[in-house]
Motif scaffolding. Structure first.
Motif, short mmCIF file in Angstrom:
data_model
loop_
_atom_site.label_atom_id
_atom_site.label_comp_id
_atom_site.label_asym_id
_atom_site.label_seq_id
_atom_site.Cartn_x
_atom_site.Cartn_y
_atom_site.Cartn_z
N MET A 9 49.47 8.59 -13.53
CA MET A 9 48.58 9.74 -13.32
C MET A 9 48.21 9.86 -11.86
O MET A 9 48.28 8.92 -11.11
CB MET A 9 47.32 9.57 -14.14
CG MET A 9 46.35 8.55 -13.56
SD MET A 9 44.79 8.55 -14.41
CE MET A 9 43.83 7.55 -13.28
N MET A 10 47.81 11.06 -11.42
CA MET A 10 47.35 11.30 -10.08
C MET A 10 45.84 11.50 -10.12
O MET A 10 45.24 11.57 -11.17
CB MET A 10 48.02 12.54 -9.46
CG MET A 10 48.15 13.69 -10.35
SD MET A 10 47.22 15.19 -10.02
CE MET A 10 46.56 15.08 -8.45
N SER A 97 52.89 16.07 -6.10
CA SER A 97 53.22 14.99 -7.01
C SER A 97 52.91 15.48 -8.42
O SER A 97 52.02 16.31 -8.62
CB SER A 97 52.42 13.73 -6.70
OG SER A 97 51.04 13.93 -6.97
N ALA A 98 53.64 14.97 -9.39
CA ALA A 98 53.39 15.31 -10.79
C ALA A 98 53.43 14.01 -11.57
O ALA A 98 54.45 13.33 -11.58
CB ALA A 98 54.44 16.30 -11.31
N ALA A 99 52.32 13.65 -12.17
CA ALA A 99 52.23 12.33 -12.79
C ALA A 99 51.40 12.38 -14.07
O ALA A 99 50.50 13.21 -14.21
CB ALA A 99 51.62 11.35 -11.80
N MET A 100 51.72 11.45 -14.96
CA MET A 100 51.06 11.43 -16.25
C MET A 100 49.58 11.08 -16.10
O MET A 100 49.20 10.23 -15.30
CB MET A 100 51.72 10.41 -17.17
CG MET A 100 53.19 10.69 -17.46
SD MET A 100 53.53 12.37 -18.07
CE MET A 100 52.61 12.38 -19.61
N TRP A 101 48.76 11.77 -16.89
CA TRP A 101 47.33 11.48 -16.93
C TRP A 101 47.03 10.71 -18.20
O TRP A 101 46.47 9.62 -18.20
CB TRP A 101 46.55 12.78 -16.88
CG TRP A 101 45.08 12.62 -16.96
CD1 TRP A 101 44.27 12.79 -18.04
CD2 TRP A 101 44.21 12.26 -15.88
NE1 TRP A 101 42.96 12.55 -17.71
CE2 TRP A 101 42.89 12.23 -16.38
CE3 TRP A 101 44.42 11.97 -14.53
CZ2 TRP A 101 41.78 11.92 -15.59
CZ3 TRP A 101 43.32 11.65 -13.74
CH2 TRP A 101 42.02 11.63 -14.27
N PHE A 106 49.61 15.80 -18.09
CA PHE A 106 49.80 15.33 -16.73
C PHE A 106 49.03 16.22 -15.78
O PHE A 106 48.48 17.25 -16.16
CB PHE A 106 51.29 15.29 -16.36
CG PHE A 106 51.92 16.65 -16.21
CD1 PHE A 106 52.06 17.24 -14.95
CD2 PHE A 106 52.39 17.34 -17.32
CE1 PHE A 106 52.65 18.48 -14.81
CE2 PHE A 106 52.99 18.59 -17.18
CZ PHE A 106 53.12 19.16 -15.92
N ARG A 107 49.01 15.81 -14.52
CA ARG A 107 48.33 16.58 -13.49
C ARG A 107 49.21 16.72 -12.26
O ARG A 107 50.08 15.89 -12.01
CB ARG A 107 46.99 15.94 -13.11
CG ARG A 107 45.98 16.03 -14.24
CD ARG A 107 44.62 15.54 -13.82
NE ARG A 107 43.65 15.77 -14.87
CZ ARG A 107 42.34 15.56 -14.74
NH1 ARG A 107 41.86 15.11 -13.58
NH2 ARG A 107 41.53 15.80 -15.74
N ILE A 108 48.97 17.77 -11.50
CA ILE A 108 49.72 18.06 -10.29
C ILE A 108 48.83 17.82 -9.09
O ILE A 108 47.65 18.21 -9.08
CB ILE A 108 50.22 19.52 -10.31
CG1 ILE A 108 51.35 19.66 -11.35
CG2 ILE A 108 50.69 19.96 -8.93
CD1 ILE A 108 51.83 21.08 -11.52
N GLY A 109 49.39 17.18 -8.06
CA GLY A 109 48.65 16.91 -6.83
C GLY A 109 49.34 17.46 -5.61
O GLY A 109 50.31 16.88 -5.14
N PRO A 110 48.90 18.59 -5.07
CA PRO A 110 49.48 19.11 -3.83
C PRO A 110 49.21 18.15 -2.67
O PRO A 110 48.10 17.65 -2.52
CB PRO A 110 48.74 20.44 -3.62
CG PRO A 110 48.11 20.75 -4.94
CD PRO A 110 47.83 19.45 -5.58
N PHE A 111 50.23 17.89 -1.84
CA PHE A 111 50.00 17.02 -0.70
C PHE A 111 50.65 17.52 0.59
O PHE A 111 50.48 16.91 1.64
CB PHE A 111 50.49 15.59 -0.98
CG PHE A 111 51.96 15.44 -1.26
CD1 PHE A 111 52.88 15.42 -0.23
CD2 PHE A 111 52.41 15.31 -2.55
CE1 PHE A 111 54.24 15.27 -0.48
CE2 PHE A 111 53.77 15.15 -2.82
CZ PHE A 111 54.68 15.14 -1.78
#
Length: 230
Positions: A9-10, A97-101, A106-111
């Protein structure tokens, strides 16, 4: 074409923290251990869609602002039913990033500012969602196997970690890995921190505890402080 695959997860949102001893973290293999996927061999499916937990679907093919999605729990739906066992791929010059929560979301994290595609792979089918990121400041951050950790500041304390932490951490600036930084640790009894040949950090917990100013990274004349909770 570059692929960016994450399996943990992110952070719930930019500048928020990963709670100490969180029970929601799902373990998994890292990107280097994932089986290569031949996307050209998969069928683009209209039955495979992304859905907010409130029930609203995200239209396929529309260009989506990834910053509008951060912090949201996203589900994968196939023929109207929420499914698990899918893979998350980011195609192109990765900007999120795309990662399991949890097991089924899941959630998406712009970086990084730019555009890329989020590809959901489920069995022999796929769904492609074009994403863009704009307006992110150029800042230093940590990539902890899919977590995007920003330094302590007005919007958060930069804390990350889980019990038994033993991971490589990528140090990034403006979304790109860097190696020409220095770091200091305030409590060497809490965790061992070493710098790898590729510039990433390896952090191994030695005991349980929390230090809010555990890690300071100096880059371009500025100090960036991160907390550790293990």
């Amino acid at each position: 074409m570059k692929k960016f695959l994450t399996v943990l997860m992110m952070l719930s949102m930019v500048f928020s923290m990963v709670g100490c001893g969180s029970s929601e973290i799902d373990g998994g293999d890292d990107a280097g251990q994932q089986e290569e996927v031949n996307l050209d061999a998969l069928t683009e499916s209209a039955e495979l869609v992304l859905r907010f937990e409130d029930g609203n679907d995200l239209p396929q093919g529309d260009l989506l602002n990834a910053r509008d999605l951060e912090g949201a729990n996203l589900e994968v739906v196939y023929s109207g039913e929420v499914v698990t066992g899918y893979q998350l791929l980011v195609e192109g010059e990765a900007c999120v990033s795309a990662a399991m929560w949890e097991e089924d979301n899941f959630r998406i994290g712009p970086f990084k500012n730019g555009s890329c595609e989020l590809v959901i792979v489920y069995g022999e089918e796929k769904a492609t969602y074009p994403l863009f990121v704009e307006g992110l400041p150029e800042v230093l951050a940590l990539n902890w196997i899919g977590y995007i950790i920003y330094p302590a500041g007005e919007d958060g304390d930069g804390v990350f970690g889980t019990p038994g932490l033993d991971d490589d951490i990528i140090v990034m600036y403006n979304g790109e890995p860097i190696s020409d930084y220095t770091f200091t640790v305030t409590d060497e009894s809490l965790a061992e921190v070493t710098k790898n040949a590729d510039g990433s950090l390896h952090i191994k917990a030695l005991k349980e505890g929390e230090v809010l100013d555990f890690l300071t990274i100096e880059y371009n004349g500025q100090n960036h402080v991160f907390g550790l909770c293990v």
